[in-house]
Design a protein around this motif. Sequence first.
Motif, PDB file in Angstrom:
ATOM      1  N   LEU A  28       0.982  -1.445   0.132  1.00 32.93           N
ATOM      2  CA  LEU A  28       0.018   0.012   0.071  1.00 32.93           C
ATOM      3  C   LEU A  28       0.954   1.250  -0.158  1.00 32.93           C
ATOM      4  O   LEU A  28       0.676   2.299  -0.729  1.00 32.93           O
ATOM      5  CB  LEU A  28      -0.932   0.078   1.109  1.00 32.93           C
ATOM      6  CG  LEU A  28      -1.877   1.229   1.292  1.00 32.93           C
ATOM      7  CD1 LEU A  28      -2.955   1.526   0.069  1.00 32.93           C
ATOM      8  CD2 LEU A  28      -2.542   1.275   2.630  1.00 32.93           C
ATOM      9  N   ALA A  29       1.857   1.138   0.782  1.00 32.24           N
ATOM     10  CA  ALA A  29       2.874   2.498   0.755  1.00 32.24           C
ATOM     11  C   ALA A  29       3.433   2.769  -0.451  1.00 32.24           C
ATOM     12  O   ALA A  29       3.513   3.630  -1.140  1.00 32.24           O
ATOM     13  CB  ALA A  29       3.865   2.090   1.779  1.00 32.24           C
ATOM     14  N   GLN A  30       3.881   1.456  -1.258  1.00 34.12           N
ATOM     15  CA  GLN A  30       4.463   1.851  -2.510  1.00 34.12           C
ATOM     16  C   GLN A  30       3.424   2.392  -3.523  1.00 34.12           C
ATOM     17  O   GLN A  30       3.621   3.243  -4.447  1.00 34.12           O
ATOM     18  CB  GLN A  30       4.932   0.413  -3.201  1.00 34.12           C
ATOM     19  CG  GLN A  30       6.132  -0.229  -2.300  1.00 34.12           C
ATOM     20  CD  GLN A  30       6.415  -1.624  -2.414  1.00 34.12           C
ATOM     21  OE1 GLN A  30       5.597  -2.398  -2.721  1.00 34.12           O
ATOM     22  NE2 GLN A  30       7.807  -1.767  -2.595  1.00 34.12           N
ATOM     23  N   ALA A  31       2.406   1.698  -3.652  1.00 38.66           N
ATOM     24  CA  ALA A  31       1.156   2.202  -4.325  1.00 38.66           C
ATOM     25  C   ALA A  31       0.790   3.759  -4.014  1.00 38.66           C
ATOM     26  O   ALA A  31       0.740   4.638  -5.155  1.00 38.66           O
ATOM     27  CB  ALA A  31      -0.026   1.414  -4.124  1.00 38.66           C
ATOM     28  N   THR A  32       0.713   4.110  -2.980  1.00 42.62           N
ATOM     29  CA  THR A  32       0.387   5.473  -2.453  1.00 42.62           C
ATOM     30  C   THR A  32       1.654   6.450  -2.898  1.00 42.62           C
ATOM     31  O   THR A  32       1.272   7.542  -3.537  1.00 42.62           O
ATOM     32  CB  THR A  32       0.291   5.648  -1.258  1.00 42.62           C
ATOM     33  OG1 THR A  32      -0.872   4.527  -0.633  1.00 42.62           O
ATOM     34  CG2 THR A  32       0.015   6.868  -0.507  1.00 42.62           C
ATOM     35  N   ILE A  33       2.904   5.943  -2.810  1.00 39.91           N
ATOM     36  CA  ILE A  33       3.899   6.904  -3.170  1.00 39.91           C
ATOM     37  C   ILE A  33       4.035   7.031  -4.469  1.00 39.91           C
ATOM     38  O   ILE A  33       4.445   8.245  -5.128  1.00 39.91           O
ATOM     39  CB  ILE A  33       5.169   6.508  -2.510  1.00 39.91           C
ATOM     40  CG1 ILE A  33       5.066   6.818  -0.898  1.00 39.91           C
ATOM     41  CG2 ILE A  33       6.598   6.935  -3.058  1.00 39.91           C
ATOM     42  CD1 ILE A  33       6.149   5.847  -0.180  1.00 39.91           C
ATOM     43  N   ARG A  56      10.175   4.133   5.063  1.00 36.70           N
ATOM     44  CA  ARG A  56      11.379   3.473   4.636  1.00 36.70           C
ATOM     45  C   ARG A  56      11.201   3.282   2.879  1.00 36.70           C
ATOM     46  O   ARG A  56      12.044   3.400   2.293  1.00 36.70           O
ATOM     47  CB  ARG A  56      11.292   2.254   5.350  1.00 36.70           C
ATOM     48  CG  ARG A  56      12.050   2.277   6.868  1.00 36.70           C
ATOM     49  CD  ARG A  56      11.991   0.738   7.414  1.00 36.70           C
ATOM     50  NE  ARG A  56      10.603   0.479   7.688  1.00 36.70           N
ATOM     51  CZ  ARG A  56      10.366  -0.944   7.756  1.00 36.70           C
ATOM     52  NH1 ARG A  56      10.906  -1.590   7.010  1.00 36.70           N
ATOM     53  NH2 ARG A  56       9.160  -1.231   8.422  1.00 36.70           N
ATOM     54  N   VAL A  57       9.843   3.159   2.524  1.00 37.54           N
ATOM     55  CA  VAL A  57       9.630   3.174   1.125  1.00 37.54           C
ATOM     56  C   VAL A  57      10.156   4.530   0.451  1.00 37.54           C
ATOM     57  O   VAL A  57      10.584   4.619  -0.498  1.00 37.54           O
ATOM     58  CB  VAL A  57       8.149   2.788   0.753  1.00 37.54           C
ATOM     59  CG1 VAL A  57       7.929   2.833  -0.682  1.00 37.54           C
ATOM     60  CG2 VAL A  57       7.858   1.188   1.144  1.00 37.54           C
ATOM     61  N   LEU A  58       9.771   5.607   0.992  1.00 39.08           N
ATOM     62  CA  LEU A  58      10.109   6.957   0.399  1.00 39.08           C
ATOM     63  C   LEU A  58      11.618   7.009   0.342  1.00 39.08           C
ATOM     64  O   LEU A  58      11.982   7.540  -0.603  1.00 39.08           O
ATOM     65  CB  LEU A  58       9.668   8.171   1.387  1.00 39.08           C
ATOM     66  CG  LEU A  58       8.418   8.719   1.226  1.00 39.08           C
ATOM     67  CD1 LEU A  58       8.059   9.795   2.350  1.00 39.08           C
ATOM     68  CD2 LEU A  58       8.504   9.458  -0.181  1.00 39.08           C
ATOM     69  N   ALA A  59      12.304   6.754   1.332  1.00 38.71           N
ATOM     70  CA  ALA A  59      13.583   6.723   1.389  1.00 38.71           C
ATOM     71  C   ALA A  59      14.183   5.902   0.338  1.00 38.71           C
ATOM     72  O   ALA A  59      15.335   6.108  -0.271  1.00 38.71           O
ATOM     73  CB  ALA A  59      14.300   6.481   2.857  1.00 38.71           C
TER      74      ALA A  59
END
Length: 268
Positions: A28-33, A56-59
């Motif tokens: 979900l974090a990947q899809a949102t970013i 962490r995904v953002l970084a």
Amino acid sequence: MNHETFHLSAAAAEIYETQKVVAIFRPLAQATIERINVDPRDRVIDVACGTGIVSRVLAEKHPSLARIAGIDLNQSMIEKARNLTRPGPTRIEWLQTDVLDMPFEDHSFSLAICQQGLQYFPAKERSLAEIRRVLEPGGRLALTVWSGASPLFLAIAGALETFIGREIAERSLTPFTFNDKDHIESLLSGSGFKAVSVSRITVDRKVGPAGRSIPREIASNPIAAEVEARGPAIMDKIVELVDEGLAEFRDGEGFVVPQESYLFSATN
Ligand SMILES: C[S@@+](CC[C@H](N)C(=O)[O-])C[C@H]1O[C@@H](n2cnc3c(N)ncnc32)[C@H](O)[C@@H]1O
């Protein structure tokens, strides 16, 4: 976790990371970013960061961001986040604090992301106003909440109702019941956010063979102790019924089950 303020142990943070983050919160974090425009100059706050997956995904995706700060009510989540952080060009600041009490100056950030946190804040409009306070004028908010229970959780709740009772089945679905889109839009507008809009994100969740994955899924739900107290025979029956209920999502030995979120976007 329920809708009240809650405290999680180190063991719960570990289960959260190994069960839920891997299965659903990282995708979900990947899809949102992917959906939001992130600029290297962005100063980002990850509100209710849990074990820090959004940061962490953002970084990983944007290694040289100007600033990333993750805040969470639970010290155990923050400690887990800190332990999982790899050194990189952007140092992530991890901070244990209630969203209502963030020790940041006004206008400190250009982007706030809150993944599956709002449903747990007792004072929702005040929490949103506090997020707005730390955003610069024109700063952006991206916030996700589940749009409803996925077929996986509906199948588990159905089996709980059949073999234990309706009340426990309803309680197992609590994380998904704060999903009134119009209400959330009005909370955002009421707290001063502008240009509020909503879209949907669906993430496919990989679920292992029912015999292994369903007891684990139940173990990471607040109703776990009550189900386990009924003994292994009831758990076997629950597993069997969930396995049947998820037939249309079968994929190899396990399942692939869609889980949908609302993504709310707004500006300060
Ligand atoms: C479902 S988890 C989501 C965590 C993370 N955003 C993720 O995607 O993995 C909800 C998080 O909200 C945090 N939380 C609940 N109430 C809070 C509050 N009042 N202030 C800050 N964090 C809070 C919890 O500690 C928990 O880590």
